[in-house]
Design a protein around this motif. Structure first.
Motif, PDB file in Angstrom:
ATOM      1  N   ASN B  96       0.824  -1.199   0.000  1.00 35.64           N
ATOM      2  CA  ASN B  96       0.000   0.000   0.000  1.00 35.64           C
ATOM      3  C   ASN B  96       0.862   1.256   0.000  1.00 35.64           C
ATOM      4  N   ALA B  97       1.952   1.258   0.814  1.00 34.65           N
ATOM      5  CA  ALA B  97       2.833   2.427   0.903  1.00 34.65           C
ATOM      6  C   ALA B  97       3.507   2.716  -0.433  1.00 34.65           C
ATOM      7  N   VAL B  98       3.906   1.665  -1.141  1.00 33.77           N
ATOM      8  CA  VAL B  98       4.584   1.837  -2.433  1.00 33.77           C
ATOM      9  C   VAL B  98       3.630   2.438  -3.465  1.00 33.77           C
ATOM     10  N   ILE B  99       2.468   1.822  -3.614  1.00 33.47           N
ATOM     11  CA  ILE B  99       1.557   2.234  -4.684  1.00 33.47           C
ATOM     12  C   ILE B  99       0.893   3.574  -4.399  1.00 33.47           C
ATOM     13  N   SER B 100       0.531   3.824  -3.118  1.00 32.50           N
ATOM     14  CA  SER B 100      -0.122   5.105  -2.833  1.00 32.50           C
ATOM     15  C   SER B 100       0.835   6.274  -3.093  1.00 32.50           C
ATOM     16  N   ALA B 101       2.152   6.088  -2.792  1.00 35.64           N
ATOM     17  CA  ALA B 101       3.131   7.148  -3.081  1.00 35.64           C
ATOM     18  C   ALA B 101       3.265   7.335  -4.590  1.00 35.64           C
ATOM     19  N   ALA B 102       3.241   6.237  -5.341  1.00 38.89           N
ATOM     20  CA  ALA B 102       3.347   6.312  -6.801  1.00 38.89           C
ATOM     21  C   ALA B 102       2.158   7.071  -7.394  1.00 38.89           C
ATOM     22  N   ILE B 103       0.956   6.785  -6.882  1.00 38.87           N
ATOM     23  CA  ILE B 103      -0.249   7.450  -7.390  1.00 38.87           C
ATOM     24  C   ILE B 103      -0.205   8.945  -7.058  1.00 38.87           C
ATOM     25  N   GLU B 104       0.230   9.235  -5.824  1.00 39.88           N
ATOM     26  CA  GLU B 104       0.264  10.617  -5.348  1.00 39.88           C
ATOM     27  C   GLU B 104       1.159  11.492  -6.231  1.00 39.88           C
ATOM     28  N   HIS B 105       2.310  10.949  -6.660  1.00 42.73           N
ATOM     29  CA  HIS B 105       3.285  11.766  -7.392  1.00 42.73           C
ATOM     30  C   HIS B 105       3.235  11.553  -8.901  1.00 42.73           C
ATOM     31  N   LYS B 106       2.164  10.936  -9.381  1.00 45.80           N
ATOM     32  CA  LYS B 106       2.054  10.659 -10.822  1.00 45.80           C
ATOM     33  C   LYS B 106       2.069  11.948 -11.641  1.00 45.80           C
ATOM     34  N   SER B 107       1.481  13.014 -11.084  1.00 41.18           N
ATOM     35  CA  SER B 107       1.370  14.289 -11.829  1.00 41.18           C
ATOM     36  C   SER B 107       2.738  14.935 -12.073  1.00 41.18           C
TER      37      SER B 107
END
Lengths: 134, 151
Positions: B96-107
């Protein structure tokens, strides 16, 4: 419904309290004496709940299931049990495992009651599997 | 108003934390996650040539993968809101920590955004995980050498 629950509770209590471990075994040469010897050894073990064994020529493969509260000292129990079995069957090459997977596979061999060649192959595969580290 | 008086006012006005309810929810959520992990472990043992000892590695990988997919779908967020630490402490919290950070900084782009920030939180998990594993192994090695326990 109440009656059902009370009866099932009593049955569970009786089932859980039974001290003697369930033992299934298969002797390729059908030597009942050796099977009985092993069964008495297992019956005296308080910390073992289930056991299976296959006798094949000079090989003896045994798997045990340790009772839940004794699982913390599983390795120790397995080692001491192996020593005990080795002292009773000094002319056999004894292999003892407390792994659930090995136990399942050994039970399959016991159920199949296959011929010597197949049993030998399956037992060798089983022992190789037990040695896997990763 | 000094800092102490301010803190007192905050404590008086803030709603009370439902500690018992939170603990129960975390216990239930963590227990269910571990129960699912145990089932997956049994599946690996039953259908594949894995023993009790070796089935733990593919089980961990599968649990992390499932948590990653659930995070992507937005379901893990809801589980986290209900279970709190019960959903963060098991290994699924890592996914969860890996993917949520990836989604957050996608922009911010795929290189500096996703790639650079993916292990923002999970990085500390890896660093301290490796360090604590080293310390535990060191203690165990010493105990084995002394003869208190065996491998």
């Amino acid at each position: 419904m109440k009656k059902f629950w009370s009866i099932s509770c009593v049955l569970l209590l009786i089932g859980g309290c039974s001290a003697r471990p369930q033992v299934t075994s298969y002797h390729v040469e059908d030597n009942q004496q050796e099977i009985e010897k092993l069964e008495t050894v297992m019956a005296n073990q308080e910390k073992i709940s289930e056991g299976s064994a296959v006798f094949f020529n000079d090989e003896l493969v045994v798997t045990i299931q340790v009772k839940p509260l004794s699982k913390f000292s599983k390795e120790k129990i397995t080692k001491s049990f192996k020593k005990e079995v080795e002292s009773i069957f000094p002319d056999h090459k004894v292999f003892v495992s407390s792994d659930l997977k090995i136990s399942w596979e050994l039970n399959k061999i016991i159920e199949d009651q296959a011929d010597k060649k197949k049993v030998k192959k399956e037992l060798d595969e089983l022992q190789a599997l037990a040695k896997e580290e990763t | 108003m000094d800092a102490k008086a301010y803190q007192q006012t905050v404590e008086q006005l803030a709603p009370k934390r439902p500690v018992l309810r939170n603990c129960l929810a975390a216990f239930l959520t963590g227990g269910i996650i571990c129960g699912i992990g145990q089932i997956i472990s049994f599946i690996f043992m039953y259908f594949f040539p894995f023993t009790e000892r070796t089935s733990s590695n593919p089980t961990v990988a599968t649990m992390v993968f499932i948590a990653m997919v659930l995070t992507g779908l937005g379901i893990y967020k809801k589980i986290g809101q209900f279970g709190g630490a019960g959903s963060a402490v098991p290994v699924t919290g890592f996914g969860n920590a890996v993917i949520s950070a990836a989604i957050e900084h996608k922009s911010e782009g795929f290189i500096l955004g996703v790639g650079g920030n993916m292990f923002k939180l999970a990085g500390s998990v890896i660093v301290y995980g490796v360090f604590s594993a080293f310390v535990v192994a060191l203690i165990k090695t010493i105990l084995v050498q002394v003869g208190v326990i065996n491998w």
